[in-house]
Design an enzyme around this catalytic site. Structure first.
Site, PDB file in Angstrom:
ATOM      1  CB  ALA A 156       5.533  10.559  -6.565  1.00  0.00           C
ATOM      2  CE  LYS A 157       0.606   3.737  -1.996  1.00  0.00           C
ATOM      3  NZ  LYS A 157      -0.678   4.404  -1.769  1.00  0.00           N
ATOM      4  CB  ALA A 158       5.504  11.301  -2.278  1.00  0.00           C
TER       5      ALA A 158
END
Ligand code: PPE
Length: 309
Positions: A156-158
Site C-alpha cells: 500500500a502506498k500509505a
C-alpha cells in the site's frame, strides 16, 4: 512546491488556498491515508499521463488494504485528473491524488470517519536534481529497516509508511548522502526512500522481488519490460548489500526520480553511470516524452485529445 491555480477536492475544483482540512482529520493524527505520484509529460501529441490507469488501480488497492472505501470510482478519479490538468493548464507536471480518513470520531479506529479525496498538481523537476540524472548520486544504507509485510502492508502506498522513508532519507542527508537505501527486516535490499533499485552485474539486471518489502513500483515494472525488450536479462531475486558494493552499475527508479544512477553506496565507489543504466534511462525518457512509439501504449491522453488524434 509551486502553487498552481486549482486543486480537485471531494468532487470539485477549488482554489489552491481553499483546499484545507480540519485539524481533527484522522489521517493527520494516525497517518491513515493513501496516495499516488503520477507524472504528466509534454509529448508531440499533447500532454500525456504516464500509466494513469495503473496508478489509479494501485490507489484503489492501497485503499482496500487500509479498509478504506473510496467514494469515487476509478473512472471518476481518472476524469478528475484530466479535469485538474485542464484547469491548471500545465502540460508537464506531477499529480498527487490522496485519500484519507477525515474528521469525525477521534480514536485509532477509523470506522465511521468520512473519506476525503484530493488531487494536487504542480511542476516538479528532477527529483534529486538535474545533475543527479546525469552524473548519479551517493546513497547510504539506512540504519532504519523497511517496514515489514506484517507491520504495515508495504504494497500500500500509505501516508503513514512514509515516516519510515522520512527518517531514512533525513539520516542519509544528514550524513552527506543524497538518498537512503533501506534493508528488509531480514537484511535484504528493499528500496530507496522513494524509489526502487536495480543492480547491473555482468550484463544482467537484478532487482529485489516483490516479496522484499518494496513498493510495487510502476517505473520498476516499466523498466523490467523495457530492459527485456532491449534484449537484457532481468532477474527478480533477493539482493544483499554486497551485491550493491560489487555491482557494475546501480540505479534507482520511480515516478518522481525517473531513472537516477547511483555512483557510490556507503563508502564504496560504483563509478559514473554505466552503459546499461544510460541506455535504459534514455529509453525511459524517450517513452514518457512520446519520442518513441515502441512503448506508446503507456501514454494516456486526455479523452478530448484522443478523439482528435
Ligand atoms: N519505492 C518507494 C518507497 C516509493 O515511494 C516510490 C515512489 C517507488 C518505490 C517507485 O514507485 P513508482 O513511482 O510507482 O515507480 N515514490 C513516489 C513519491 C516520492 C515522494 O517524495 O513523494 C514517486 O516517485 O512519485
Amino acid at each position: 512546491m509551486e502553487e498552481t491555480s486549482k486543486i480537485w477536492m471531494n468532487g470539485e475544483l477549488v482554489d489552491w488556498a481553499d483546499a484545507t482540512v480540519h485539524v481533527g482529520t484522522h489521517g493527520l493524527h494516525y497517518g491513515s491515508g493513501v496516495f499516488e505520484g503520477i507524472r504528466a509529460y509534454e509529448t508531440p501529441r499533447g500532454s500525456a499521463v504516464f500509466r494513469l490507469t495503473e496508478h489509479i488501480d494501485r490507489l484503489e488497492n492501497s485503499a482496500r488494504l487500509l479498509y478504506m472505501e473510496l467514494p469515487y470510482s476509478r473512472d471518476e478519479l481518472k476524469t478528475a485528473c484530466w479535469d485538474l490538468l485542464g484547469a491548471n493548464g500545465l502540460p508537464e507536471c506531477y499529480l498527487r491524488p490522496i485519500a484519507f480518513f477525515g474528521a469525525g470520531q477521534l480514536g485509532v479506529s477509523s470506522r465511521g470517519n468520512p473519506v476525503e479525496v484530493a488531487i494536487m498538481s504542480w511542476p516538479w523537476g528532477a527529483y534529486l536534481g538535474e545533475e543527479a540524472l546525469r552524473t548519479g548520486i551517493r546513497a547510504k544504507i539506512s540504519s532504519w529497516q523497511r517496514i515489514g509485510p506484517n507491520v504495515i502492508p508495504h504494497v500500500a502506498k500509505a501516508t503513514g509508511v512514509y515516516l519510515n522513508s522520512m527518517l531514512a532519507v533525513l539520516e542519509a542527508n544528514r550524513s552527506g548522502y543524497e538518498e537512503a537505501i533501506l534493508l528488509t527486516q531480514d537484511g535484504y535490499i528493499a528500496d530507496g526512500s522513494g524509489e526502487n533499485i536495480f543492480v547491473v552485474k555482468n550484463g544482467v539486471l537484478y532487482t529485489p522481488d516483490l516479496s522484499a518489502s518494496i513498493l510495487p513500483g510502476i517505473t520498476r515494472d516499466t523498466l523490467i519490460q523495457i530492459a527485456q525488450d532491449l534484449g537484457h536479462r532481468v532477474v527478480e531475486k533477493p539482493l544483499i548489500r554486497t551485491d550493491l558494493y560489487l555491482a557494475d552499475e546501480v540505479f534507482m527508479c520511480g515516478t518522481a526520480a525517473e531513472v537516477t544512477p547511483i555512483r557510490e553506496v556507503d563508502d564504496q565507489v560504483i563509478g559514473p553511470p554505466g552503459p546499461v543504466t544510460l541506455e535504459i534511462q534514455q529509453a525511459y525518457l524517450d517513452t514518457v516524452h512520446g519520442r518513441t512509439e515502441r512503448w506508446g501504449q503507456w501514454l494516456e491522453y486526455a479523452p478530448a485529445a484522443k478523439t482528435q488524434a
